[in-house]
Design an enzyme around this catalytic site. Structure first.
Site, PDB file in Angstrom:
ATOM      1  N   GLY A 136      37.500   4.280  62.530  1.00  0.00           N
ATOM      2  CA  GLY A 136      38.716   3.985  61.679  1.00  0.00           C
ATOM      3  C   GLY A 136      40.086   4.525  61.878  1.00  0.00           C
ATOM      4  O   GLY A 136      40.045   5.767  61.879  1.00  0.00           O
ATOM      5  N   GLY A 155      43.895   3.952  60.964  1.00  0.00           N
ATOM      6  CA  GLY A 155      44.933   3.331  60.318  1.00  0.00           C
ATOM      7  C   GLY A 155      44.449   2.151  59.278  1.00  0.00           C
ATOM      8  O   GLY A 155      45.396   1.585  58.931  1.00  0.00           O
ATOM      9  N   SER A 169      43.446   3.206  52.837  1.00  0.00           N
ATOM     10  CA  SER A 169      44.366   2.559  51.862  1.00  0.00           C
ATOM     11  C   SER A 169      45.474   3.400  51.611  1.00  0.00           C
ATOM     12  O   SER A 169      46.534   2.782  51.249  1.00  0.00           O
ATOM     13  CB  SER A 169      43.596   2.752  50.572  1.00  0.00           C
ATOM     14  OG  SER A 169      43.320   3.931  50.237  1.00  0.00           O
ATOM     15  N   CYS A 229      46.971   5.158  54.403  1.00  0.00           N
ATOM     16  CA  CYS A 229      47.408   5.387  55.773  1.00  0.00           C
ATOM     17  C   CYS A 229      48.705   4.516  56.146  1.00  0.00           C
ATOM     18  O   CYS A 229      48.529   3.418  55.744  1.00  0.00           O
ATOM     19  CB  CYS A 229      46.345   4.815  56.642  1.00  0.00           C
ATOM     20  SG  CYS A 229      44.848   5.627  56.605  1.00  0.00           S
ATOM     21  N   GLY A 256      39.504   1.730  54.606  1.00  0.00           N
ATOM     22  CA  GLY A 256      39.885   0.578  54.385  1.00  0.00           C
ATOM     23  C   GLY A 256      39.036  -0.634  53.728  1.00  0.00           C
ATOM     24  O   GLY A 256      39.481  -1.761  53.424  1.00  0.00           O
ATOM     25  N   GLY A 285      37.443   6.698  50.646  1.00  0.00           N
ATOM     26  CA  GLY A 285      38.162   7.761  49.903  1.00  0.00           C
ATOM     27  C   GLY A 285      38.734   6.894  48.589  1.00  0.00           C
ATOM     28  O   GLY A 285      38.334   7.535  47.479  1.00  0.00           O
ATOM     29  N   ARG A 289      46.063  10.870  47.581  1.00  0.00           N
ATOM     30  CA  ARG A 289      46.930  10.850  48.519  1.00  0.00           C
ATOM     31  C   ARG A 289      46.343  10.835  50.152  1.00  0.00           C
ATOM     32  O   ARG A 289      45.372  11.521  50.288  1.00  0.00           O
ATOM     33  CB  ARG A 289      47.769  12.278  48.642  1.00  0.00           C
ATOM     34  CG  ARG A 289      47.308  13.618  48.653  1.00  0.00           C
ATOM     35  CD  ARG A 289      48.146  14.652  48.561  1.00  0.00           C
ATOM     36  NE  ARG A 289      47.466  15.888  48.704  1.00  0.00           N
ATOM     37  CZ  ARG A 289      48.120  17.137  48.704  1.00  0.00           C
ATOM     38  NH1 ARG A 289      49.292  17.116  48.271  1.00  0.00           N
ATOM     39  NH2 ARG A 289      47.513  18.187  49.011  1.00  0.00           N
ATOM     40  N   GLY A 290      47.213  10.537  50.847  1.00  0.00           N
ATOM     41  CA  GLY A 290      46.634  10.902  52.232  1.00  0.00           C
ATOM     42  C   GLY A 290      46.758  12.008  52.770  1.00  0.00           C
ATOM     43  O   GLY A 290      47.721  12.802  52.647  1.00  0.00           O
ATOM     44  N   MET A 291      45.749  12.111  53.843  1.00  0.00           N
ATOM     45  CA  MET A 291      45.761  13.893  54.422  1.00  0.00           C
ATOM     46  C   MET A 291      47.012  13.876  55.306  1.00  0.00           C
ATOM     47  O   MET A 291      47.383  14.917  55.442  1.00  0.00           O
ATOM     48  CB  MET A 291      44.504  14.063  54.935  1.00  0.00           C
ATOM     49  CG  MET A 291      43.285  13.931  54.204  1.00  0.00           C
ATOM     50  SD  MET A 291      43.187  15.553  53.043  1.00  0.00           S
ATOM     51  CE  MET A 291      42.381  16.894  53.955  1.00  0.00           C
ATOM     52  N   ARG A 346      45.805  17.940  61.448  1.00  0.00           N
ATOM     53  CA  ARG A 346      45.033  16.697  61.754  1.00  0.00           C
ATOM     54  C   ARG A 346      46.015  15.646  62.314  1.00  0.00           C
ATOM     55  O   ARG A 346      45.515  14.873  63.064  1.00  0.00           O
ATOM     56  CB  ARG A 346      44.560  16.019  60.431  1.00  0.00           C
ATOM     57  CG  ARG A 346      43.594  14.964  60.531  1.00  0.00           C
ATOM     58  CD  ARG A 346      43.190  14.541  58.817  1.00  0.00           C
ATOM     59  NE  ARG A 346      42.053  13.770  59.132  1.00  0.00           N
ATOM     60  CZ  ARG A 346      41.824  12.322  59.018  1.00  0.00           C
ATOM     61  NH1 ARG A 346      43.158  11.695  59.193  1.00  0.00           N
ATOM     62  NH2 ARG A 346      40.577  11.531  59.131  1.00  0.00           N
TER      63      ARG A 346
HETATM   64  P1  XMP Z   1      40.075   4.757  52.295  1.00  0.00           P
HETATM   65  O1  XMP Z   1      40.676   3.285  52.545  1.00  0.00           O
HETATM   66  O2  XMP Z   1      38.802   4.495  51.866  1.00  0.00           O
HETATM   67  O3  XMP Z   1      40.394   5.645  53.664  1.00  0.00           O
HETATM   68  O4  XMP Z   1      41.062   5.226  51.100  1.00  0.00           O
HETATM   69  C1  XMP Z   1      40.044   6.601  53.752  1.00  0.00           C
HETATM   70  C2  XMP Z   1      40.163   7.262  54.854  1.00  0.00           C
HETATM   71  O5  XMP Z   1      41.400   7.204  55.314  1.00  0.00           O
HETATM   72  C3  XMP Z   1      41.925   8.287  56.443  1.00  0.00           C
HETATM   73  N1  XMP Z   1      42.980   9.029  55.895  1.00  0.00           N
HETATM   74  C4  XMP Z   1      44.300   8.693  56.487  1.00  0.00           C
HETATM   75  N2  XMP Z   1      44.566   7.989  57.698  1.00  0.00           N
HETATM   76  N3  XMP Z   1      46.906   8.780  57.178  1.00  0.00           N
HETATM   77  C5  XMP Z   1      46.046   8.139  57.735  1.00  0.00           C
HETATM   78  O6  XMP Z   1      46.320   7.158  58.867  1.00  0.00           O
HETATM   79  C6  XMP Z   1      46.411   9.472  55.933  1.00  0.00           C
HETATM   80  O7  XMP Z   1      47.380  10.120  55.357  1.00  0.00           O
HETATM   81  C7  XMP Z   1      45.261   9.451  55.785  1.00  0.00           C
HETATM   82  N4  XMP Z   1      44.264  10.326  54.814  1.00  0.00           N
HETATM   83  C8  XMP Z   1      42.962   9.729  55.129  1.00  0.00           C
HETATM   84  C9  XMP Z   1      40.577   9.174  56.464  1.00  0.00           C
HETATM   85  O8  XMP Z   1      39.841   8.675  57.688  1.00  0.00           O
HETATM   86  C10 XMP Z   1      40.005   8.766  55.365  1.00  0.00           C
HETATM   87  O9  XMP Z   1      38.323   8.921  55.294  1.00  0.00           O
END
Ligand code: XMP
Length: 499
Positions: A308, A310, A313, A315, A350, A371, A396-398, A413
């Site tokens: 996975g 990009g 949700s 990202c 995704g 996530g 929030r995104g990591m 990361r």
């Molecule tokens: P979902 O769609 O389930 O995705 O919310 C969770 C996954 O997204 C990744 N992840 C990120 N990817 N920027 C990214 O490009 C971010 O800030 C980020 N944060 C999480 C990660 O693989 C997670 O499991």
């Protein structure tokens, strides 16, 4: 047309969930009877193919405990300090024993502690139970405090000694749980301490845990061979991985996830090789989206691959950095390669609806990591926020600005500098609707998965991987797939437009 031909025909056109639907076929499989068991990695089984994302707004010990009790697996995020992450592993591992019901490290209180101090400790440490064996200064068991004692106490300055029950019912070491359970019923006790010959407390039987074993609920838990819940933890590469692994393994972590935005790198491969030389724990490595990346990681020793790039949700990687691959094609290509080595693939990110789960598995994944679909549940770490008349939780995104600002784990990361002005985020900060219990969410996800498997005629996960064939759908096909030309008057628990 077979799945192989389908993807061959697509050539360089990479597809994601909304681009395809599963074809149906003759089915002798009632959805209620499908078997959802799968694997996260070579040696780590799952009773349901759901894994929670190693994100700081998704998986801490509460999520890991609840998800393992549903049969899945939680991966503790790496924005926790090394010590705290290891402590959380211990909390999951010590939560219960699904084989003998024994709690061998019960949380105790001293008899001189006031009720106020105990309640504060309970709040600070987030203990969701009310039975505390009480010890004297020689660490001898002298009483027990239970929910009623707290509820009926209106003077919190009283000590445990003044409030506790002293008419203790105890059992000696070695008492089988069935006997303890009968005793609980007979004596109306919700907890029974276990003591050794010299009167020392050596364990505790708790009614709720024993009941789950007796009525069969505990059979669905994802537990190790000692009966403790399974849990995974995310690490980075290099020093971070080595230091964390040492501590995590001391606490009994089941699987380590080497968690980077792009794992087909020299440093990730060297980390995998080094960790495999030192330890016998399973390593899942990600993220990647190309089959040759999977091959290199498997050759280095990976026991599982996470796919996975990009698609998450939150990202922004694909728009900020220009790389990444739509998820269905990424899963299919990596899983085809990993299958040759019998290495499980986890489809990470995704997923927007439960229907994306059978699609991910149909494309070849053994599990899905989520996530957003788990954020917003009671078990996700954040508090509920009230905003515009509704309840929400932060998600929030990591790689979001706030996560990078606050945590080295996030900066590593995404290979970022320590200076705030140089940070280049690859994710965003958001709110998601509050969803209630994880269990209620999982019921919907598994209901969707079962229904998809039934329609494909797949009795288990492996059959879904083998039998699934896809249609490529158009924009109008996608519009047709959602409710259309109607006004929804009652929200469904598993659907909201534009999720
Ligand atoms: P979902 O769609 O389930 O995705 O919310 C969770 C996954 O997204 C990744 N992840 C990120 N990817 N920027 C990214 O490009 C971010 O800030 C980020 N944060 C999480 C990660 O693989 C997670 O499991």
């Amino acid at each position: 047309m077979s799945k192989k031909e389908f993807f061959r025909e697509m050539g360089r056109t990479a597809l994601t969930f909304d681009d395809v639907r599963l074809q149906t076929g003759y089915s002798r499989v009632p959805p209620q009877q499908v078997n959802l068991e799968s694997k996260f990695s070579r040696n780590i089984p799952l009773k349901i193919p759901l894994v929670s994302a190693a994100m700081d707004t998704v998986t801490e010990y509460q999520m890991a405990i609840a998800l393992a009790m549903e049969g899945g697996l939680g991966i503790l995020h790496r924005n926790l300090s090394k010590k705290e992450q290891a402590k959380q592993v211990a909390r999951v591992k010590n939560r219960l024993n699904a084989l003998n019901g024994l709690k061998d490290k019960p949380i105790t209180v001293q008899e001189e502690m006031t009720i106020e101090q105990i309640l504060q400790m309970k709040h600070r440490k987030d203990f969701h139970f009310d039975s505390f064996p009480v010890l004297d200064e020689n660490r001898k068991l002298v009483g027990i405090l239970t929910g009623n004692d707290f509820d009926l106490c209106d003077d919190y300055t009283l000590t445990a000694k003044a409030v506790m029950k002293t008419d203790l019912i105890t059992v000696p070491t070695g008492t089988p749980f069935e006997k303890a359970y009968e005793l609980m019923k007979k004596e109306s006790k919700k907890a029974i301490p276990i003591i050794n010959k010299t009167g020392e407390l050596v364990g505790l039987y708790v009614h709720k845990d024993l009941k789950a074993i007796k009525d069969g609920t505990a059979k669905k838990y994802n537990v190790d061979n000692k009966g403790n819940l399974r849990v995974g933890a995310a690490v980075g590469v290099g020093e971070d991985a080595f230091e964390r692994c040492e501590l995590l393994l001391q606490k009994g972590v089941d699987v380590i996830v080497i968690d980077t935005a792009h794992s087909d790198t020299l440093s990730a491969i060297q980390t995998v090789e080094e960790l495999k030389r030192k330890y016998s724990v399973d390593l899942v490595v990600g993220n990647i989206s190309q089959p040759e990346s999977a091959r290199r990681l498997i050759n280095a020793g990976a026991d599982g691959i996470k796919v996975g790039q990009g698609g998450g949700s939150i990202c922004t990687t694909r728009v900020v950095s220009g790389y990444g691959r739509p998820q269905v094609t990424a899963i299919y290509c990596c899983a085809e390669l990993a299958r040759q080595f019998d290495i499980p693939v986890c489809a990470d990110g995704g997923l927007r609806y439960s229907g994306d789960i059978p699609i991910a598995i149909g494309a070849g994944a053994h599990s899905v990591m989520m996530g957003k679909l788990f954020a917003g549940t009671d078990e996700a770490p954040e508090d509920i926020i009230y905003y515009q008349g509704r309840q929400w939780k932060k998600f929030r995104g990591m790689g979001s600005m706030s996560a990078m600002r606050e945590s080295k784990g996030s900066r590593d990361r995404y290979n970022q500098s320590e200076k705030e002005e140089d940070l280049v985020p690859e994710g965003v900060d958001t709110l998601v609707p509050y969803k209630g219990s994880l269990h209620a969410t999982i019921v919907q996800h598994l209901g969707g998965l079962r229904s998809g498997m039934g329609a494909v005629g797949a009795a288990n996960i492996e059959e879904l991987q083998q039998k699934a064939d896809f249609d490529r759908i158009t924009q109008s096909g996608q519009t047709e797939s959602h409710p259309h030309d109607v006004h929804i008057i009652e929200e469904a628990p598993n659907y909201s437009p534009g999720r």
